[in-house]
Enzyme design. Structure first.
Site, PDB file in Angstrom:
ATOM      1  N   SER A  46      31.937  -9.330  -4.440  1.00  0.00           N
ATOM      2  CA  SER A  46      32.798  -8.452  -5.276  1.00  0.00           C
ATOM      3  C   SER A  46      34.096  -9.086  -5.768  1.00  0.00           C
ATOM      4  CB  SER A  46      33.159  -7.135  -4.575  1.00  0.00           C
ATOM      5  OG  SER A  46      32.077  -6.233  -4.623  1.00  0.00           O
TER       6      SER A  46
ATOM      7  N   ASP B 159      25.330 -14.971  -8.627  1.00  0.00           N
ATOM      8  CA  ASP B 159      23.997 -14.419  -8.928  1.00  0.00           C
ATOM      9  C   ASP B 159      23.244 -15.349  -9.895  1.00  0.00           C
ATOM     10  OD1 ASP B 159      21.904 -12.609  -9.069  1.00  0.00           O
ATOM     11  OD2 ASP B 159      22.971 -11.147 -10.308  1.00  0.00           O
TER      12      ASP B 159
ATOM     13  N   GLY C  91      34.672 -11.720  -7.671  1.00  0.00           N
ATOM     14  CA  GLY C  91      34.643 -12.399  -8.959  1.00  0.00           C
ATOM     15  C   GLY C  91      34.681 -11.377 -10.082  1.00  0.00           C
TER      16      GLY C  91
HETATM   17  N1  AR6 Z   1      28.560 -20.551  -4.429  1.00  0.00           N
HETATM   18  C1  AR6 Z   1      29.442 -19.815  -3.708  1.00  0.00           C
HETATM   19  N2  AR6 Z   1      30.280 -18.917  -4.263  1.00  0.00           N
HETATM   20  C2  AR6 Z   1      30.229 -18.775  -5.600  1.00  0.00           C
HETATM   21  C3  AR6 Z   1      29.328 -19.496  -6.430  1.00  0.00           C
HETATM   22  C4  AR6 Z   1      28.460 -20.421  -5.782  1.00  0.00           C
HETATM   23  N3  AR6 Z   1      27.584 -21.154  -6.460  1.00  0.00           N
HETATM   24  N4  AR6 Z   1      29.528 -19.112  -7.712  1.00  0.00           N
HETATM   25  C5  AR6 Z   1      30.511 -18.194  -7.708  1.00  0.00           C
HETATM   26  N5  AR6 Z   1      30.942 -17.990  -6.435  1.00  0.00           N
HETATM   27  P1  AR6 Z   1      30.743 -13.085  -8.584  1.00  0.00           P
HETATM   28  P2  AR6 Z   1      30.848 -10.220  -7.876  1.00  0.00           P
HETATM   29  C6  AR6 Z   1      31.974 -17.063  -5.942  1.00  0.00           C
HETATM   30  O1  AR6 Z   1      31.408 -12.816  -9.888  1.00  0.00           O
HETATM   31  O2  AR6 Z   1      32.327 -10.193  -8.028  1.00  0.00           O
HETATM   32  C7  AR6 Z   1      27.217 -11.089 -11.500  1.00  0.00           C
HETATM   33  O3  AR6 Z   1      27.091 -11.132 -12.893  1.00  0.00           O
HETATM   34  C8  AR6 Z   1      33.054 -16.647  -6.905  1.00  0.00           C
HETATM   35  O4  AR6 Z   1      34.078 -17.634  -6.968  1.00  0.00           O
HETATM   36  O5  AR6 Z   1      29.600 -14.028  -8.562  1.00  0.00           O
HETATM   37  O6  AR6 Z   1      30.229  -9.558  -6.670  1.00  0.00           O
HETATM   38  C9  AR6 Z   1      26.282 -10.081 -10.844  1.00  0.00           C
HETATM   39  O7  AR6 Z   1      25.055  -9.983 -11.544  1.00  0.00           O
HETATM   40  C10 AR6 Z   1      33.570 -15.367  -6.264  1.00  0.00           C
HETATM   41  O8  AR6 Z   1      34.535 -15.663  -5.271  1.00  0.00           O
HETATM   42  O9  AR6 Z   1      30.208 -11.710  -7.901  1.00  0.00           O
HETATM   43  C11 AR6 Z   1      27.060  -8.810 -10.916  1.00  0.00           C
HETATM   44  O10 AR6 Z   1      26.936  -8.177 -12.174  1.00  0.00           O
HETATM   45  C12 AR6 Z   1      32.335 -14.807  -5.565  1.00  0.00           C
HETATM   46  O11 AR6 Z   1      31.351 -15.836  -5.620  1.00  0.00           O
HETATM   47  C13 AR6 Z   1      28.486  -9.277 -10.737  1.00  0.00           C
HETATM   48  O12 AR6 Z   1      28.525 -10.629 -11.184  1.00  0.00           O
HETATM   49  C14 AR6 Z   1      31.769 -13.540  -6.185  1.00  0.00           C
HETATM   50  O13 AR6 Z   1      31.882 -13.598  -7.591  1.00  0.00           O
HETATM   51  C15 AR6 Z   1      28.889  -9.253  -9.290  1.00  0.00           C
HETATM   52  O14 AR6 Z   1      30.253  -9.561  -9.177  1.00  0.00           O
END
Ligand code: AR6
Length: 171
Positions: free
Chosen positions: A118, A35, A120
């Site tokens: 979800s 995000d 991360g």
């Molecule tokens: N490109 C592709 N994948 C990525 C990138 C990127 N640039 N950066 C991270 N990932 P998360 P969530 C992967 O935590 O669990 C935020 O603060 C990462 O390795 O981004 O849905 C929002 O505002 C992981 O596998 O999202 C919400 O509050 C995946 O993206 C919360 O985090 C998802 O990790 C959402 O949590």
């Protein structure tokens, strides 16, 4: 496996697709992880636009322009926070994929890329989430023809290897 589904590793902000999906929170006003990366790459106009959307419920999806991203549009969806697995996390995660795909279809977008929603900050176990991502996108593609490309992009190499293995079982 359906040839329209691609699995890749890297940074979703660099993809040239008609829509990238953002794993957002219900405010749609930014956060960390993917995000944060999407908001940084899209620029401050994304935040201003998203203020007009009045948030998003878990499992639902909303559309924004891509602003400075290479992608033309951003589909924000809100994944479930993992709470042990017996609180409809699986169904809500499937809804994220399904509703994002439906929104892409509705706007005649031909290509869409998903991060691993979800798995991360929200703590959903990667393999369980990956099976849902594969199953939901493949069954959607089997019933709908206008989407030409669906990309599942992982950030880490371990996640990539695991997703490729799982995709071989999901034919
Ligand atoms: N490109 C592709 N994948 C990525 C990138 C990127 N640039 N950066 C991270 N990932 P998360 P969530 C992967 O935590 O669990 C935020 O603060 C990462 O390795 O981004 O849905 C929002 O505002 C992981 O596998 O999202 C919400 O509050 C995946 O993206 C919360 O985090 C998802 O990790 C959402 O949590």
């Amino acid at each position: 496996m359906d040839k329209r589904l691609e699995i890749t590793q890297g940074d979703i902000t660099q993809l040239e697709v008609e829509a990238v999906v953002n794993a957002a929170n219900s405010s749609l006003l930014g956060g960390g992880g993917v995000d944060g990366a999407i908001h940084r790459a899209a620029g401050p106009e994304l935040l201003e636009f998203n203020k007009t959307l009045k948030g998003c419920k878990t499992g639902e999806a909303k559309l924004s322009p891509g602003f400075n991203l290479k992608a033309k549009n951003i589909i924000s969806t809100v994944g479930p926070i993992w709470r042990g697995g017996n609180n409809n996390e699986d169904g809500l995660l499937a809804n994220c994929y399904k509703n994002s795909l439906l929104l892409a279809e509705k706007h005649h977008l031909s290509s869409i890329a998903f991060p691993s929603i979800s798995t991360g900050v929200y703590g959903f176990p990667f393999e369980r989430a990956a099976k849902i991502a594969l199953k939901t996108t493949l069954s959607f593609l089997a019933q709908n023809s206008s989407l030409q490309k669906v990309i599942l992009i992982t950030y880490s190499g371990d996640d990539y290897n695991s997703l490729v293995q799982l995709s071989k079982q999901e034919i």
